[in-house]
Design a protein around this motif. Structure first.
Motif, PDB file in Angstrom:
ATOM      1  N   UNK A  32      15.168  -7.005  -1.476  1.00 36.58           N
ATOM      2  CA  UNK A  32      15.607  -6.595  -0.143  1.00 36.58           C
ATOM      3  C   UNK A  32      16.110  -7.810   0.631  1.00 36.58           C
ATOM      4  N   UNK A  33      15.247  -8.398   1.441  1.00 36.01           N
ATOM      5  CA  UNK A  33      15.559  -9.631   2.158  1.00 36.01           C
ATOM      6  C   UNK A  33      14.327 -10.518   2.134  1.00 36.01           C
ATOM      7  N   UNK A  34      14.549 -11.812   2.002  1.00 38.62           N
ATOM      8  CA  UNK A  34      13.428 -12.735   1.881  1.00 38.62           C
ATOM      9  C   UNK A  34      12.478 -12.676   3.057  1.00 38.62           C
ATOM     10  N   UNK A  35      13.014 -12.493   4.268  1.00 38.22           N
ATOM     11  CA  UNK A  35      12.188 -12.556   5.465  1.00 38.22           C
ATOM     12  C   UNK A  35      11.286 -11.345   5.641  1.00 38.22           C
ATOM     13  N   UNK A  36      11.437 -10.309   4.827  1.00 41.66           N
ATOM     14  CA  UNK A  36      10.510  -9.172   4.879  1.00 41.66           C
ATOM     15  C   UNK A  36       9.125  -9.599   4.386  1.00 41.66           C
ATOM     16  N   UNK A  37       9.068 -10.642   3.568  1.00 43.10           N
ATOM     17  CA  UNK A  37       7.829 -11.113   2.953  1.00 43.10           C
ATOM     18  C   UNK A  37       7.405 -12.430   3.599  1.00 43.10           C
ATOM     19  N   UNK A  38       6.103 -12.569   3.849  1.00 47.50           N
ATOM     20  CA  UNK A  38       5.535 -13.844   4.286  1.00 47.50           C
ATOM     21  C   UNK A  38       5.564 -14.784   3.083  1.00 47.50           C
ATOM     22  N   UNK A  39       6.566 -15.634   3.049  1.00 52.44           N
ATOM     23  CA  UNK A  39       6.790 -16.442   1.855  1.00 52.44           C
ATOM     24  C   UNK A  39       5.699 -17.478   1.652  1.00 52.44           C
ATOM     25  N   UNK A  40       5.125 -17.985   2.729  1.00 53.63           N
ATOM     26  CA  UNK A  40       4.045 -18.960   2.590  1.00 53.63           C
ATOM     27  C   UNK A  40       2.834 -18.331   1.917  1.00 53.63           C
ATOM     28  N   UNK A  41       2.485 -17.111   2.356  1.00 56.19           N
ATOM     29  CA  UNK A  41       1.341 -16.426   1.748  1.00 56.19           C
ATOM     30  C   UNK A  41       1.621 -16.076   0.297  1.00 56.19           C
ATOM     31  N   UNK A  42       2.834 -15.634   0.002  1.00 55.19           N
ATOM     32  CA  UNK A  42       3.183 -15.305  -1.379  1.00 55.19           C
ATOM     33  C   UNK A  42       3.146 -16.556  -2.249  1.00 55.19           C
ATOM     34  N   UNK A  43       3.663 -17.656  -1.734  1.00 57.48           N
ATOM     35  CA  UNK A  43       3.669 -18.908  -2.495  1.00 57.48           C
ATOM     36  C   UNK A  43       2.251 -19.316  -2.866  1.00 57.48           C
ATOM     37  N   UNK A  44       1.343 -19.228  -1.916  1.00 58.40           N
ATOM     38  CA  UNK A  44      -0.054 -19.573  -2.204  1.00 58.40           C
ATOM     39  C   UNK A  44      -0.623 -18.687  -3.307  1.00 58.40           C
ATOM     40  N   UNK A  45      -0.296 -17.390  -3.261  1.00 55.73           N
ATOM     41  CA  UNK A  45      -0.858 -16.451  -4.238  1.00 55.73           C
ATOM     42  C   UNK A  45      -0.317 -16.679  -5.640  1.00 55.73           C
ATOM     43  N   UNK A  46       0.975 -16.968  -5.750  1.00 49.60           N
ATOM     44  CA  UNK A  46       1.548 -17.139  -7.090  1.00 49.60           C
ATOM     45  C   UNK A  46       1.275 -18.529  -7.648  1.00 49.60           C
ATOM     46  N   UNK A  47       1.311 -19.548  -6.807  1.00 52.00           N
ATOM     47  CA  UNK A  47       1.001 -20.895  -7.293  1.00 52.00           C
ATOM     48  C   UNK A  47      -0.457 -20.964  -7.725  1.00 52.00           C
ATOM     49  N   UNK A  48      -1.318 -20.204  -7.014  1.00 51.61           N
ATOM     50  CA  UNK A  48      -2.723 -20.158  -7.397  1.00 51.61           C
ATOM     51  C   UNK A  48      -3.002 -19.313  -8.620  1.00 51.61           C
ATOM     52  N   UNK A  49      -1.968 -18.645  -9.156  1.00 54.42           N
ATOM     53  CA  UNK A  49      -2.115 -17.872 -10.383  1.00 54.42           C
ATOM     54  C   UNK A  49      -2.662 -16.480 -10.192  1.00 54.42           C
ATOM     55  N   UNK A  50      -2.783 -16.018  -8.934  1.00 54.92           N
ATOM     56  CA  UNK A  50      -3.374 -14.699  -8.707  1.00 54.92           C
ATOM     57  C   UNK A  50      -2.355 -13.577  -8.824  1.00 54.92           C
ATOM     58  N   UNK A  51      -1.084 -13.854  -8.475  1.00 59.68           N
ATOM     59  CA  UNK A  51      -0.030 -12.843  -8.512  1.00 59.68           C
ATOM     60  C   UNK A  51       1.174 -13.367  -9.269  1.00 59.68           C
ATOM     61  N   UNK A  52       2.083 -12.431  -9.614  1.00 60.54           N
ATOM     62  CA  UNK A  52       3.376 -12.771 -10.190  1.00 60.54           C
ATOM     63  C   UNK A  52       4.460 -12.232  -9.264  1.00 60.54           C
ATOM     64  N   UNK A  53       5.662 -12.782  -9.353  1.00 60.18           N
ATOM     65  CA  UNK A  53       6.733 -12.334  -8.464  1.00 60.18           C
ATOM     66  C   UNK A  53       8.088 -12.459  -9.145  1.00 60.18           C
ATOM     67  N   UNK A  54       8.956 -11.497  -8.824  1.00 57.06           N
ATOM     68  CA  UNK A  54      10.378 -11.565  -9.163  1.00 57.06           C
ATOM     69  C   UNK A  54      11.122 -11.521  -7.833  1.00 57.06           C
ATOM     70  N   UNK A  55      11.842 -12.578  -7.529  1.00 56.96           N
ATOM     71  CA  UNK A  55      12.477 -12.721  -6.229  1.00 56.96           C
ATOM     72  C   UNK A  55      13.982 -12.913  -6.401  1.00 56.96           C
ATOM     73  N   UNK A  86      12.760  -2.541   1.767  1.00 52.29           N
ATOM     74  CA  UNK A  86      12.813  -2.362   3.214  1.00 52.29           C
ATOM     75  C   UNK A  86      13.950  -3.174   3.801  1.00 52.29           C
ATOM     76  N   UNK A  87      14.796  -2.566   4.639  1.00 50.97           N
ATOM     77  CA  UNK A  87      15.833  -3.360   5.311  1.00 50.97           C
ATOM     78  C   UNK A  87      15.203  -4.353   6.281  1.00 50.97           C
ATOM     79  N   UNK A  88      15.872  -5.467   6.487  1.00 58.64           N
ATOM     80  CA  UNK A  88      15.366  -6.470   7.427  1.00 58.64           C
ATOM     81  C   UNK A  88      15.765  -6.065   8.841  1.00 58.64           C
ATOM     82  N   UNK A  89      14.776  -5.632   9.591  1.00 62.89           N
ATOM     83  CA  UNK A  89      14.933  -5.235  10.980  1.00 62.89           C
ATOM     84  C   UNK A  89      13.880  -5.994  11.786  1.00 62.89           C
ATOM     85  N   UNK A  90      13.989  -6.030  13.099  1.00 62.73           N
ATOM     86  CA  UNK A  90      12.943  -6.710  13.877  1.00 62.73           C
ATOM     87  C   UNK A  90      11.540  -6.224  13.533  1.00 62.73           C
TER      88      UNK A  90
END
Length: 342
Positions: free
Chosen positions: A252-275, A224-228
């Motif tokens: 795409x762009x980092x700001x498309x994703x809520x990075x705080x929520x993603x960080x919690x999910x991957x640090x907690x071991x529930x998800x994986x990510x390629x960024x 997704x492109x980063x738009x308002x």
């Protein structure tokens, strides 16, 4: 004015971009090719359009070949370029330099976004397939133990057969990813509010809602492109809806994703990510994503780099040649589509 062998006057053309971008993308061979299809200003590369030498060049220019670092083509700049009729961008987005004044004048615009989409799509597909085989985790374990496990005991969670991959947005890159995934035994879902179910069927994918995409897929790839309207689109609810151990790929762009929520999910071991992108770029040194084994972070390298820049130059040369021949652009950027483009 340069005249072709067929006695056709070729358009006066100049490069407008950061000098290092010009040196990277337009090799001597590329400049020679460009010079065969236009009347190319030999030097300098225009990177400050307000100087007297730059304005002297702009006075006769009909085509600007732009690239990374091109200054904004404001109304003031256009006053110095009364003959400017076309902009050929040798990179992706034109938002940074093609202004409303250009559109109001009727300047025609082309972009190499389609050429830049291919390496991003290649990166994405490579990461999806490698992650399906748990390549990084298993290589890390192998390096640590120096011992190969019994391969017949491999979990059925490993592998790429009949995995469900979700594509968020049928952008140029998203469509190319869909194309490259087609030969593989994967089920591909798509969410894009501007794509009809019939268009999705023609792409060979299943159109689904946003929540369904995140809830059903083993992998979600963000294009997704980063738009308002898309800032923070992949928020906490969608991240929480992902299947345990699912993979999020963001090129795409980092700001498309809520990075705080993603960080919690991957640090907690529930998800994986390629960024390949984060918010901000670069992350602070102490950010927990750096040390998370569930995350691969790459330095925004998916787009064109190295010899892939040759593809951008070749497309730009082709577009200038088409313009000079009166054929119009093969890769036009249209004003009415700007709201949906990166």
């Amino acid at each position: 004015m340069h005249v072709s062998p067929g006695d056709r006057t070729l358009p006066r053309t100049a490069l407008a971009m950061a000098p290092d971008a010009a040196a990277a993308v337009f090799t001597p061979a590329a400049l020679e090719a460009l010079g065969r299809v236009c009347d190319l200003v030999p030097s300098p590369v225009l990177h400050d359009l307000g100087t007297a030498p730059a304005r002297a060049v702009l006075r006769d220019v009909e085509v600007l070949v732009t690239g990374w670092g091109c200054p904004a083509l404001t109304a003031s700049v256009l006053e110095s370029a009364p003959r400017l009729a076309a902009v050929v961008h040798s990179a992706g987005s034109v938002r940074g330099h093609v202004t409303r004044a250009c559109w109001d004048r009727g300047v025609r615009v082309s972009s190499a976004a389609a050429a830049n989409a291919l390496p991003v799509a290649e990166y994405t597909v490579a990461m999806i397939l490698l992650a399906g085989k748990r390549t990084l985790e298993r290589a890390r374990a192998y390096r640590t133990t120096r011992h190969r496990d019994d391969w017949l005991l491999t979990s059925h969670d490993v592998g790429n057969y009949r995995r469900t991959v979700g594509i968020l947005s049928a952008s140029l890159i998203g469509r190319r990813v869909i194309e490259l995934l087609r030969p593989h035994d994967l089920d591909v879902l798509l969410h894009d509010p501007y794509v009809t179910p019939e268009e999705a069927a023609a792409l060979g994918v299943e159109a689904v809602g946003l929540a369904t995409l995140f809830g059903r897929c083993d992998v979600v790839s963000v294009h997704t492109p980063l738009l308002p309207a898309t800032r923070g689109l992949v928020g906490r609810r969608l991240i929480a809806a992902m299947r345990p151990d699912a993979l999020l790929v963001n090129t795409a762009r980092g700001a498309v994703v809520d990075q705080e929520a993603l960080t919690e999910a991957v640090v907690g071991g529930r998800l994986r990510a390629v960024l390949d992108v984060t918010d901000p770029e670069v992350l602070p040194p102490g950010h927990p994503l750096w040390d998370c084994d569930n995350v691969l972070i790459t330095p925004h390298l998916a787009g064109s780099q190295g010899n892939e820049w040759d593809r951008l130059a070749e497309l730009a040369v082709s577009e200038v040649a088409r313009w000079a021949a009166g054929d119009g652009f093969a890769h036009p950027v249209r004003r009415e589509r700007l709201a949906h483009l990166a």
